[in-house]
Write a protein that holds these residues in place. Structure first.
Motif, mmCIF file in Angstrom:
data_model
loop_
_atom_site.group_PDB
_atom_site.id
_atom_site.type_symbol
_atom_site.label_atom_id
_atom_site.label_comp_id
_atom_site.label_asym_id
_atom_site.label_seq_id
_atom_site.Cartn_x
_atom_site.Cartn_y
_atom_site.Cartn_z
ATOM 1 N N LYS A 5 0.866 -1.170 0.000
ATOM 2 C CA LYS A 5 0.000 0.000 0.000
ATOM 3 C C LYS A 5 0.902 1.218 0.000
ATOM 4 N N VAL A 6 0.671 2.104 -0.952
ATOM 5 C CA VAL A 6 1.472 3.310 -1.084
ATOM 6 C C VAL A 6 0.564 4.500 -0.778
ATOM 7 N N THR A 7 0.988 5.347 0.159
ATOM 8 C CA THR A 7 0.223 6.523 0.564
ATOM 9 C C THR A 7 1.035 7.777 0.268
ATOM 10 N N LYS A 8 0.400 8.734 -0.377
ATOM 11 C CA LYS A 8 1.071 10.010 -0.640
ATOM 12 C C LYS A 8 0.996 10.852 0.623
ATOM 13 N N THR A 22 6.158 10.202 -11.924
ATOM 14 C CA THR A 22 6.242 8.934 -11.208
ATOM 15 C C THR A 22 5.060 8.788 -10.258
ATOM 16 N N LEU A 23 4.699 9.854 -9.552
ATOM 17 C CA LEU A 23 3.531 9.812 -8.668
ATOM 18 C C LEU A 23 2.261 9.541 -9.465
ATOM 19 N N GLU A 24 2.122 10.182 -10.626
ATOM 20 C CA GLU A 24 0.959 9.956 -11.485
ATOM 21 C C GLU A 24 0.909 8.508 -11.957
ATOM 22 N N ALA A 25 2.063 7.961 -12.316
ATOM 23 C CA ALA A 25 2.120 6.580 -12.789
ATOM 24 C C ALA A 25 1.738 5.596 -11.684
ATOM 25 N N LEU A 26 2.040 5.960 -10.441
ATOM 26 C CA LEU A 26 1.639 5.123 -9.312
ATOM 27 C C LEU A 26 0.151 5.279 -9.008
ATOM 28 N N VAL A 34 -4.435 6.536 -0.978
ATOM 29 C CA VAL A 34 -3.779 5.243 -0.833
ATOM 30 C C VAL A 34 -4.083 4.401 -2.070
ATOM 31 N N VAL A 35 -3.055 3.778 -2.633
ATOM 32 C CA VAL A 35 -3.224 2.842 -3.739
ATOM 33 C C VAL A 35 -2.520 1.544 -3.380
ATOM 34 N N HIS A 52 10.657 9.928 -0.527
ATOM 35 C CA HIS A 52 10.532 11.078 0.362
ATOM 36 C C HIS A 52 9.150 11.715 0.298
ATOM 37 N N LEU A 53 8.311 11.270 -0.646
ATOM 38 C CA LEU A 53 6.963 11.827 -0.806
ATOM 39 C C LEU A 53 5.864 10.845 -0.411
ATOM 40 N N VAL A 54 6.217 9.573 -0.218
ATOM 41 C CA VAL A 54 5.217 8.538 0.043
ATOM 42 C C VAL A 54 5.626 7.697 1.256
ATOM 43 N N SER A 55 4.634 6.981 1.796
ATOM 44 C CA SER A 55 4.926 5.958 2.799
ATOM 45 C C SER A 55 4.419 4.626 2.253
ATOM 46 N N VAL A 56 5.074 3.541 2.652
ATOM 47 C CA VAL A 56 4.778 2.238 2.087
ATOM 48 C C VAL A 56 4.525 1.238 3.207
ATOM 49 N N GLU A 57 3.483 0.413 3.028
ATOM 50 C CA GLU A 57 3.183 -0.679 3.960
ATOM 51 C C GLU A 57 3.049 -1.955 3.156
#
Length: 60
Positions: A5-8, A22-26, A34-35, A52-57
């Motif tokens: 899970k990727v959160t901006k 890259t953010l758009e592609a994600l 969250v995507v 540095h712009l996202v958090s990942v779980e």
């Protein structure tokens, strides 16, 4: 395959065009969005470039 899970968490203002794309592609547009993606090498590389712009779980 594992899922992530990727959160901006930060804005893309004053970032390079490459990071914005890259953010758009994600699939991330808004802060807090969250995507979920498969943890493939392509996706993990994209996440590393904007870490540095996202958090990942990791999810199951």
């Amino acid at each position: 395959m594992a899922k992530i899970k990727v959160t901006k968490v930060k804005s893309a203002i004053n970032r390079t065009l490459r990071q914005k794309r890259t953010l758009e592609a994600l699939g991330l547009k808004r802060i807090g969005q969250v995507v979920e993606h498969d943890a493939s090498p392509n996706i993990l590389g994209m996440v590393a470039k904007v870490s540095h712009l996202v958090s990942v779980e990791e999810t199951k």
